[in-house]
Design a protein around this motif. Structure first.
Motif, PDB file in Angstrom:
ATOM      1  N   LEU A  42       0.850  -1.194   0.000  1.00  0.00           N
ATOM      2  CA  LEU A  42       0.000   0.000   0.000  1.00  0.00           C
ATOM      3  C   LEU A  42       0.883   1.241   0.000  1.00  0.00           C
ATOM      4  O   LEU A  42       1.605   1.500   0.962  1.00  0.00           O
ATOM      5  N   GLY A  43       0.853   2.001  -1.080  1.00  0.00           N
ATOM      6  CA  GLY A  43       1.697   3.180  -1.200  1.00  0.00           C
ATOM      7  C   GLY A  43       0.897   4.445  -1.336  1.00  0.00           C
ATOM      8  O   GLY A  43      -0.290   4.436  -1.697  1.00  0.00           O
ATOM      9  N   GLY A  44       1.541   5.556  -1.056  1.00  0.00           N
ATOM     10  CA  GLY A  44       0.912   6.865  -1.189  1.00  0.00           C
ATOM     11  C   GLY A  44       1.771   7.917  -0.531  1.00  0.00           C
ATOM     12  O   GLY A  44       2.666   7.615   0.262  1.00  0.00           O
ATOM     13  N   ASP A  45       1.512   9.185  -0.851  1.00  0.00           N
ATOM     14  CA  ASP A  45       2.295  10.275  -0.279  1.00  0.00           C
ATOM     15  C   ASP A  45       2.052  10.406   1.221  1.00  0.00           C
ATOM     16  O   ASP A  45       1.042   9.912   1.753  1.00  0.00           O
ATOM     17  N   ALA A  46       2.965  11.087   1.894  1.00  0.00           N
ATOM     18  CA  ALA A  46       2.803  11.350   3.322  1.00  0.00           C
ATOM     19  C   ALA A  46       1.502  12.108   3.561  1.00  0.00           C
ATOM     20  O   ALA A  46       1.206  13.094   2.879  1.00  0.00           O
ATOM     21  N   GLY A  47       0.712  11.626   4.521  1.00  0.00           N
ATOM     22  CA  GLY A  47      -0.534  12.300   4.875  1.00  0.00           C
ATOM     23  C   GLY A  47      -1.698  11.988   3.970  1.00  0.00           C
ATOM     24  O   GLY A  47      -2.791  12.530   4.154  1.00  0.00           O
ATOM     25  N   ILE A  48      -1.509  11.109   2.995  1.00  0.00           N
ATOM     26  CA  ILE A  48      -2.572  10.843   2.029  1.00  0.00           C
ATOM     27  C   ILE A  48      -3.689  10.007   2.620  1.00  0.00           C
ATOM     28  O   ILE A  48      -4.794   9.942   2.090  1.00  0.00           O
ATOM     29  N   GLY A  49      -3.420   9.321   3.751  1.00  0.00           N
ATOM     30  CA  GLY A  49      -4.464   8.551   4.426  1.00  0.00           C
ATOM     31  C   GLY A  49      -4.190   7.072   4.563  1.00  0.00           C
ATOM     32  O   GLY A  49      -5.106   6.289   4.841  1.00  0.00           O
ATOM     33  N   LYS A  50      -2.929   6.666   4.417  1.00  0.00           N
ATOM     34  CA  LYS A  50      -2.606   5.234   4.510  1.00  0.00           C
ATOM     35  C   LYS A  50      -2.898   4.691   5.901  1.00  0.00           C
ATOM     36  O   LYS A  50      -3.553   3.644   6.052  1.00  0.00           O
ATOM     37  N   THR A  51      -2.407   5.394   6.931  1.00  0.00           N
ATOM     38  CA  THR A  51      -2.617   4.914   8.297  1.00  0.00           C
ATOM     39  C   THR A  51      -4.091   4.891   8.650  1.00  0.00           C
ATOM     40  O   THR A  51      -4.577   3.940   9.282  1.00  0.00           O
ATOM     41  N   ARG A  52      -4.820   5.919   8.243  1.00  0.00           N
ATOM     42  CA  ARG A  52      -6.265   5.972   8.528  1.00  0.00           C
ATOM     43  C   ARG A  52      -6.982   4.806   7.866  1.00  0.00           C
ATOM     44  O   ARG A  52      -7.863   4.169   8.473  1.00  0.00           O
ATOM     45  N   LEU A  53      -6.595   4.486   6.637  1.00  0.00           N
ATOM     46  CA  LEU A  53      -7.202   3.366   5.927  1.00  0.00           C
ATOM     47  C   LEU A  53      -6.841   2.047   6.597  1.00  0.00           C
ATOM     48  O   LEU A  53      -7.690   1.151   6.740  1.00  0.00           O
ATOM     49  N   LEU A  54      -5.619   1.931   7.072  1.00  0.00           N
ATOM     50  CA  LEU A  54      -5.196   0.700   7.738  1.00  0.00           C
ATOM     51  C   LEU A  54      -5.886   0.536   9.089  1.00  0.00           C
ATOM     52  O   LEU A  54      -6.168  -0.589   9.516  1.00  0.00           O
ATOM     53  N   ARG A  55      -6.149   1.633   9.779  1.00  0.00           N
ATOM     54  CA  ARG A  55      -6.909   1.549  11.043  1.00  0.00           C
ATOM     55  C   ARG A  55      -8.316   1.021  10.781  1.00  0.00           C
ATOM     56  O   ARG A  55      -8.837   0.197  11.535  1.00  0.00           O
ATOM     57  N   GLU A  56      -8.923   1.494   9.687  1.00  0.00           N
ATOM     58  CA  GLU A  56     -10.262   1.007   9.327  1.00  0.00           C
ATOM     59  C   GLU A  56     -10.212  -0.480   8.994  1.00  0.00           C
ATOM     60  O   GLU A  56     -11.079  -1.260   9.386  1.00  0.00           O
ATOM     61  N   LEU A  57      -9.183  -0.854   8.236  1.00  0.00           N
ATOM     62  CA  LEU A  57      -9.000  -2.267   7.895  1.00  0.00           C
ATOM     63  C   LEU A  57      -8.798  -3.097   9.155  1.00  0.00           C
ATOM     64  O   LEU A  57      -9.406  -4.180   9.302  1.00  0.00           O
ATOM     65  N   GLY A  58      -7.937  -2.618  10.069  1.00  0.00           N
ATOM     66  CA  GLY A  58      -7.675  -3.358  11.295  1.00  0.00           C
ATOM     67  C   GLY A  58      -8.922  -3.544  12.139  1.00  0.00           C
ATOM     68  O   GLY A  58      -9.172  -4.626  12.681  1.00  0.00           O
ATOM     69  N   ALA A  59      -9.734  -2.486  12.241  1.00  0.00           N
ATOM     70  CA  ALA A  59     -10.962  -2.573  13.027  1.00  0.00           C
ATOM     71  C   ALA A  59     -11.938  -3.573  12.409  1.00  0.00           C
ATOM     72  O   ALA A  59     -12.533  -4.406  13.113  1.00  0.00           O
ATOM     73  N   ALA A  60     -12.072  -3.518  11.074  1.00  0.00           N
ATOM     74  CA  ALA A  60     -12.982  -4.448  10.402  1.00  0.00           C
ATOM     75  C   ALA A  60     -12.484  -5.883  10.522  1.00  0.00           C
ATOM     76  O   ALA A  60     -13.268  -6.819  10.733  1.00  0.00           O
ATOM     77  N   ALA A  61     -11.172  -6.079  10.382  1.00  0.00           N
ATOM     78  CA  ALA A  61     -10.609  -7.422  10.492  1.00  0.00           C
ATOM     79  C   ALA A  61     -10.782  -7.968  11.894  1.00  0.00           C
ATOM     80  O   ALA A  61     -11.125  -9.142  12.098  1.00  0.00           O
ATOM     81  N   SER A  62     -10.565  -7.118  12.899  1.00  0.00           N
ATOM     82  CA  SER A  62     -10.732  -7.548  14.289  1.00  0.00           C
ATOM     83  C   SER A  62     -12.190  -7.932  14.561  1.00  0.00           C
ATOM     84  O   SER A  62     -12.466  -8.953  15.198  1.00  0.00           O
ATOM     85  N   ASP A  63     -13.109  -7.117  14.051  1.00  0.00           N
ATOM     86  CA  ASP A  63     -14.527  -7.422  14.237  1.00  0.00           C
ATOM     87  C   ASP A  63     -14.909  -8.741  13.568  1.00  0.00           C
ATOM     88  O   ASP A  63     -15.829  -9.435  14.004  1.00  0.00           O
ATOM     89  N   ALA A  64     -14.194  -9.085  12.488  1.00  0.00           N
ATOM     90  CA  ALA A  64     -14.484 -10.321  11.752  1.00  0.00           C
ATOM     91  C   ALA A  64     -13.768 -11.532  12.349  1.00  0.00           C
ATOM     92  O   ALA A  64     -13.841 -12.634  11.790  1.00  0.00           O
ATOM     93  N   GLY A  65     -13.092 -11.342  13.472  1.00  0.00           N
ATOM     94  CA  GLY A  65     -12.443 -12.455  14.149  1.00  0.00           C
ATOM     95  C   GLY A  65     -11.000 -12.691  13.765  1.00  0.00           C
ATOM     96  O   GLY A  65     -10.412 -13.708  14.127  1.00  0.00           O
ATOM     97  N   HIS A  66     -10.384 -11.750  13.048  1.00  0.00           N
ATOM     98  CA  HIS A  66      -8.981 -11.897  12.678  1.00  0.00           C
ATOM     99  C   HIS A  66      -8.081 -11.418  13.813  1.00  0.00           C
ATOM    100  O   HIS A  66      -8.417 -10.464  14.528  1.00  0.00           O
ATOM    101  N   ARG A  67      -6.955 -12.064  13.964  1.00  0.00           N
ATOM    102  CA  ARG A  67      -5.940 -11.565  14.883  1.00  0.00           C
ATOM    103  C   ARG A  67      -5.120 -10.518  14.115  1.00  0.00           C
ATOM    104  O   ARG A  67      -4.503 -10.817  13.089  1.00  0.00           O
TER     105      ARG A  67
END
Length: 968
Positions: A42-67
């Protein structure tokens, strides 16, 4: 401590403008598509939203039972701890999980924090990497695992190697991997840039790039974040100045842009720092101290560095979160955006920065990572502490095969040598630094370091100091293929180090044996090898024993008549080295075993040995170290020889972490493929690499082979000869040996290209080419005399030399009856039958096809049309598979055309044919018959058409068989 992706906490604000990218990540990471096994870059410029997108992914994955496991690469410069993001990811596990992993996979111990059992004295890179993969697979037994590695643009070399290893795995269980990086940080020479190019070629790897938000999405984000509706002009200003960067949008709003009369800061740093003005003094001290941390100091050290009590720290942390400077990340805190931490760190005044580092240093315990201690100590001006911690950091990096980082730490320690404690052995430190540089492939840099210290060594220093540096210089020169330098160092070491059963004298003897063996002074080399072996066995020093045995076995393989015995001896040496953990001995054994098999013509077995060497080098962190690189280089060469040209090219494309000289060596193999495919434009690509050829005989030889072919294909026969002469001169200067076995192949290629071109040249030019043959034949004869035990490949090329020289004389047509004499044609046929058989037996499809084409051309002139047709078909099949366009063009000229039975030549055509049969050029024929060269050309074309001949030589042969020319 200051980093970490929230693994289970849902983001507090809605995600704007990233529905498509989130849906793609959820599928690729197995959340919405459980059977998916892709990995994501996952690439993109600084501040483009990579971490924010990964936090959303992490929350959804955790809710789905992923470690969910997450780790960050840190911007720590030379003080990086190898594999930091993986250590952080494993740190997020429970104590029970970590203890179970430590018990099942001991090698993963260095990545598991206390109180997990401490690792042993060291672990091989291969075992560590395999254990990381096995540990992830083990965790997946209980349910899907999502591993997120953030900010790979800051990854150290060892971490990049481990990421690449993980990306290449086919996990047994549901393990999903996402790696993020800043695209705008990847300048042309950034090490991650070429690494990414390699990673995306791995199976199942998907690259996702985040683009700036659309203007409409920026408006939606502003409305979601702003506390009040912005006036139109203020909204337009945000849209215009943010450039679709989500972080910039939020910073503009938090800087007070809700009041459209507020002035916008002109620089990003000013923009980022505006929010600090609203912090109280304690919170400001906290975040400024946090900006210089590497996340491994702990809350107690952070409080001390900020000058706060524990209670004050808690309040300040809450305030920093409220003001959106920090954010919660599980049980820790992190800057809301890495750019903010960078701006804060850069804003520190020198005195303030020093005071913070002093406070951190005094608060750290002995259990803190040595790289962390070294960084704070150096910034605090505590040079003695920095020296000791830097050496410890180098040793720690070496224990986990982080040789690139170990070299950096050792070199930093040498810069601090004046602060070393009494009794420190500077020579040991220099040699340790050089060894780390050599293992990471930086041989010339290591050599420069050693030479500088030898030159600076006082003459009255103990002789052992000089001797140890000379041995290190000799070994490094040997590994760098600088034979003359290795010879000089080994001779000087003999003079400096006294005789006797000492480790240093054993190392000198082993070095001298290796150098002499490389120069083919086998009798003297064996004497030194036996001496080294005796000392090594007496002192029980495995390194000396393995070194000496490898040299003696090499001599036996070269001079003996039983290759099977040599193979057995090398296998025993390899197994013994591997059992004792002596990586250099194991890789050298595999390398020399491969050469024994290669010289015996057993290409498949040699390929297996080179491949095993390449694999073991990658597993042990020696990919660019001595003998480690040879596996890749010669593996690519064998792929070329066996006709797997696409595989050869793939092996020549490597991670951007490869030293420049090795990229240059691999370019030689790529150039061979380019020559076979007729890509003459590739000649200019060799210009930057030619300076490196003096460092590696093989790359110089293979590059020259390709350049001879490409230059001649472009019509530059003089240039082809110059490339040959240049290599002979280079060999004489760099390796003090004008006779080298590859001369045979180079002469065959050069003469073959002369023969291809000779028929279109005038008589004087043809004579000039033929006049070169005696000298070239002498070059070959000297090599044959100097190398009595030629292998199958050299013997095949020796046959090729004779056949090409005969072909050149035949086609030049400078002697009476040349080019038409039946006896000469018969001899040529037999010569090329032998050449073709030799290359077929060798298993080289390209040279077999070229030899078949040569044989077919001669047969076509002597009545063997049926056999010629079969050979052309055989050669064409190979050429089409290889994409060998020049060979295909030659074969097109050999397609037999039926000769007309009613040949009706005009009197003038018969006169012209008579002259053609004598081997004369169009210009010469015109002068003799008093007609223009153009008219001769027209007559020749008509003659070829009437006879159904592909060329002048074939036309003369057909005419002779049919009695169309006067034999008198």
């Amino acid at each position: 401590m200051m980093d970490g992706m929230a693994n289970h906490r849902a983001p507090s604000t809605p995600l704007v403008g990233r529905d498509r990218e989130l849906g793609l990540l959820l599928a690729l990471a197995g959340v919405t598509a459980p059977d998916a096994r892709d990995v994501v870059l996952l690439g993109g410029d600084a501040g483009i939203g990579k971490t924010r997108l990964l936090r959303e992914l992490g929350a959804a994955a955790s809710d789905a039972g992923h470690r969910v496991m997450a780790g960050h690469c840190l911007d720590l410069g030379d003080s990086a701890l190898p594999y930091q993001p993986f250590a952080e990811a494993f740190a997020g596990l429970s104590d029970d999980d970590r203890d179970e992993l430590a018990a099942r996979f001991p090698a993963v111990g260095p990545l598991l924090p206390w109180p997990t059992p401490a690792p042993g004295p060291g672990v091989e890179r291969a075992e560590l990497f395999a254990s990381v993969v096995a540990a992830l697979d083990s965790l997946a037994d209980a349910g899907p695992v999502l591993l997120v590695i953030e900010d790979a643009h800051w990854a150290d070399a060892s971490t990049r190697h481990l990421i690449r290893y993980v990306l290449a795995q086919r996990f047994r269980g549901a393990v999903h991997v996402v790696v993020s990086y800043r695209a705008d940080d990847l300048h042309r020479r950034h090490p991650l840039r070429e690494a990414l190019a390699e990673w995306v070629r791995l199976p199942r790897v998907r690259r996702v790039e985040l683009e700036p938000l659309a203007d409409a999405d920026v408006v939606d984000l502003v409305r979601a974040r702003a506390t009040a509706e912005l006036p139109p002009d203020a909204m337009s200003a945000v849209v215009r100045r943010s450039g679709g960067n989500a972080f910039f949008v939020e910073e503009l709003l938090d800087a007070g842009l809700a009041d459209h009369r507020s002035a916008l800061p002109e620089t990003l740093a000013d923009l980022l720092l505006v929010r600090l003005e609203r912090l109280d003094d304690a919170t400001r001290r906290l975040v400024r101290a946090a900006s210089v941390t590497d996340g491994r100091e702990g809350f107690g050290a952070l409080a001390a560095a900020a000058g706060l009590t524990d209670d004050q720290l808690d309040v300040a942390l809450g305030s920093a979160v409220d003001h959106k400077v920090l954010r919660r990340a599980g049980d820790d805190y992190a800057f809301r955006n890495a750019l903010l931490g960078e701006a804060l760190r850069d804003d520190l005044l020198p005195g303030e920065r020093r005071r913070i580092h002093v406070a951190f240093l005094e608060a750290l315990t002995d259990e803190a990572p040595p790289a962390t201690i070294a960084r704070h100590a150096l910034a605090a001006g505590r040079r003695e502490t920095a020296f000791t911690a830097t050496v410890r950091a180098a040793e720690a990096a070496g224990r986990v095969a982080g040789y690139d980082e170990a070299a950096q730490h050792y070199e930093r320690a040498l810069e601090l040598i004046d602060a070393a404690p009494p009794g420190t052995d500077e020579i040991d430190l220099v040699i340790d630094a050089a060894d780390a540089l050599v293992t990471s492939g930086q041989l010339l840099r290591a050599l420069g370091l050693l030479r500088d210290h030898l030159a600076a060594l006082a003459t009255d220093v103990h002789r052992d100091c000089h001797g140890r540096l000379l041995v290190a210089i000799g070994n490094t020169s040997y590994f760098a293929n600088l034979d003359a330098d290795a010879e000089e160092a080994s001779v000087r070491a003999i003079e400096v180090v006294p005789e006797g059963a000492t480790t240093l004298r054993g190392e000198v003897a082993a070095l001298r044996a290796r150098v002499l063996s490389n120069r083919r002074h086998d009798r003297e080399a064996a004497e030194w090898g036996e001496q080294a072996l005796q000392i090594g066995e007496q002192l029980r020093v495995d390194a000396i024993v393995f070194d000496a045995k490898a040299t003696l076995t090499r001599i036996m393989a070269r001079t003996g008549d039983a290759p099977g015995q040599s193979v057995t001896a090398f296998r025993e040496l390899i197994d013994a080295s591997r059992a004792s953990g002596h990586v250099l001995g194991e890789l050298r054994g595999l390398n020399q075993l491969a050469f024994v098999l290669l010289n015996a013509g057993q290409l498949d077995a040699a390929d297996e040995a080179f491949t095993e060497g390449m694999r073991r080098a990658a597993e042990t962190g020696w990919s660019w170290g001595p003998y480690g690189f040879d596996g890749r280089f010669f593996g690519a060469l064998i792929a070329y020889l066996r006709g797997r040209w696409d595989d050869a090219v793939a092996l020549c494309h490597v991670d951007g972490g490869a030293p420049a000289q090795f990229e240059s060596y691999l370019a030689a193999i790529s150039l061979l493929v380019a020559a076979g495919r007729g890509e003459t434009s590739q000649v200019e690509r060799t210009l930057p690499h030619r300076a490196m050829w003096r460092l590696d005989e093989a790359s110089a030889i293979h590059s020259t082979s390709a350049l001879i072919e490409l230059s001649a294909a472009a019509g530059d026969l003089a240039g082809a000869r110059q490339h040959y002469d240049d290599l002979v001169e280079l060999h004489r200067r760099a390796w003090d040996s004008p006779e080298f076995p590859a001369t045979i192949r180079l002469v065959a290629l050069l003469v073959g290209r002369y023969a291809d071109a000779v028929q279109v040249l005038d008589r004087s030019a043809r004579q000039s080419l033929v006049d070169q043959l005696p000298g070239l034949a002498d070059d070959v004869d000297r090599v044959v005399v100097a190398t009595p035990s030629l292998g199958p490949e050299a013997r095949a090329w020796q046959l090729r030399v004779r056949a090409e020289m005969a072909r050149l004389r035949w086609l030049a047509g400078l002697e009476a009856g040349a080019g038409t004499d039946a006896a000469a044609a018969g001899e040529l046929v037999e010569a090329w039958r032998g050449v073709r058989a030799a290359f077929v037996e060798l298993g080289d499809p390209y040279e077999s096809a070229r030899s078949a084409a040569r044989l077919a051309a001669v047969l076509a002139t002597s009545g063997g049309d049926a056999e010629a047709s079969a050979l052309v078909a055989e050669a064409r099949q190979a050429a089409e598979r290889l994409g060998a366009r020049p060979l295909l063009a030659q074969l097109d000229l050999l397609v037999p055309r039926p000769a007309r039975s009613d040949v009706d030549l005009t009197p003038r055509e018969r006169e012209v044919l008579q002259q053609v049969a004598l081997g004369r050029s169009n210009g010469e024929i015109g002068s003799r018959l008093f007609i223009s060269t153009k008219t001769v050309s027209v007559h020749v074309s008509n003659i070829l058409a009437k006879l159904g001949a592909a060329g002048r030589t074939e036309a003369a042969a057909i005419a002779r068989r049919r009695g169309l020319i006067d034999e008198g």
